[in-house]
Scaffold this active site. Structure first.
Site, mmCIF file in Angstrom:
data_model
loop_
_atom_site.group_PDB
_atom_site.id
_atom_site.type_symbol
_atom_site.label_atom_id
_atom_site.label_comp_id
_atom_site.label_asym_id
_atom_site.label_seq_id
_atom_site.Cartn_x
_atom_site.Cartn_y
_atom_site.Cartn_z
ATOM 1 C CB SER A 163 -0.837 -0.011 1.281
ATOM 2 O OG SER A 163 -1.474 1.224 1.475
ATOM 3 C CE1 TYR A 208 -3.995 -2.158 5.263
ATOM 4 C CE2 TYR A 208 -3.175 0.043 4.774
ATOM 5 C CZ TYR A 208 -3.659 -1.183 4.348
ATOM 6 O OH TYR A 208 -3.802 -1.425 2.996
#
Ligand SMILES: NC(=O)c1ccc[n+]([C@@H]2O[C@H](COP(=O)([O-])OP(=O)(O)OC[C@H]3O[C@@H](n4cnc5c(N)ncnc54)[C@H](OP(=O)(O)O)[C@@H]3O)[C@@H](O)[C@H]2O)c1
Length: 280
Positions: free
Chosen positions: A141, A154
């Site tokens: 990501s 995350y």
């Protein structure tokens, strides 16, 4: 020449589902794994609509079931004779200000997004080493290259994945194995709804961050999100590429965010983000 075999984790929705279809359309035989076969109907109907149902073999796998992973991959290799592409896609996001998140919630985030990928990759490596070929595609990501407010764990799990994969790539490239990181910005998938798990304390009125959390949620909901097919097509293009790069950023937002981080002095960069998100 036998069909090339691709294994994907987290194929019940989002990038995983779309990647299964794209790879099948490209001629791969796809093993599309998901933790809950009760959710396979979405992939089944998309595969039927695309005319590739006979190229997709749906199987159950939870990437945190670490003891089951080696046997899962051994069985697949015994049945198909090889493994050409592993797409480590399964993931979710724990949300909430860092102060509010419990250690157990952060550990769970790492179990899936980091240790799940490590376990899958380690189980695939002996076959790829034997073949002297293979693509390991990590769905990371932009949050693996840039910290993001309210998704610290995350972001940390994806940063860990970045460092681990960058190192692994150097270790295995002489064996013919390509390790690639795909870095999407914001795309319209279930990760913003079903896949975003709020930390238990973060949702409570007693949290000192409660009002800030509400404001953040509004900003996140307003974020423009792109069509996830772009990411699936990037992954498929990487799988076809005999000589892929280490990183593929997908989405203008990801590219702009990284460019600003590199160009602006960090203090200015933080100010821009704080103003944008109304963080005070
Ligand atoms: N969408 C974005 O904006 C974005 C941006 C950057 C990176 N990513 C990354 O892209 C990947 C895919 O996410 P997505 O956006 O496509 O979201 P998604 O639609 O929510 O898909 C996530 C998939 O992962 C599966 N999953 C979660 N935990 C699992 C586990 N323990 N074992 C096996 N499967 C598991 C989910 O299964 P269930 O259906 O059973 O829940 C689902 O199939 C993730 O790694 C995410 O971090 C997404």
């Amino acid at each position: 020449m036998p069909d090339k075999i691709a294994l994907i984790t987290g194929s019940s929705s989002g990038f995983g589902l779309l990647t299964a279809i794209e790879l099948a359309k490209d001629g791969f035989r796809v093993v599309a794994s998901m933790r809950d076969l009760g959710r396979r109907q979405f992939l089944d109907s998309a595969a039927a609509a695309a005319g590739v149902a006979d190229r997709i073999d749906v199987r159950q796998l939870n990437v945190t079931d670490f003891d089951a992973i080696p046997a899962f991959i051994d069985t697949l290799v015994r049945e198909y004779g090889r493994l050409d592409v592993l797409v480590n896609n399964a993931g979710f996001a724990v949300a909430g200000f860092a102060e509010d998140l419990k250690l157990d919630e952060i550990r769970l985030q790492f179990e899936t997004n980091f240790f799940g990928v490590v376990a899958m990759t380690k189980a695939a490596l002996p076959t790829m080493r034997r073949q002297r070929s293979g693509h390991i595609i990590q769905v990371s990501s932009i949050s693996g290259l840039h910290g993001s407010v309210t998704i610290s764990s995350y972001s940390a799990s994806k940063h860990a994945l970045e460092g681990w994969s960058e190192s692994l790539r150097m270790e295995v490239s002489s064996l013919g194995i390509k390790v690639v990181l795909v870095e999407p910005g914001a795309f319209q998938t279930d990760i913003w709804t079903r896949g975003a798990v709020m930390g238990e304390q973060a949702t409570k009125h007693t949290s000192p961050n409660f009002q800030r959390s509400l404001r953040m949620r509004e900003s996140v909901e307003k974020l423009p999100k792109r069509d996830p097919i772009e990411v699936a097509r990037t992954i498929a293009a990487v799988a076809r590429n005999p000589n892929p790069k280490l990183r593929y950023l997908v989405g203008r937002d990801a590219k702009v965010q990284l460019a600003l981080k590199r160009i602006l002095p960090w203090k200015w960069h933080e100010k821009v983000i704080a103003n944008f998100l109304k963080l005070d």
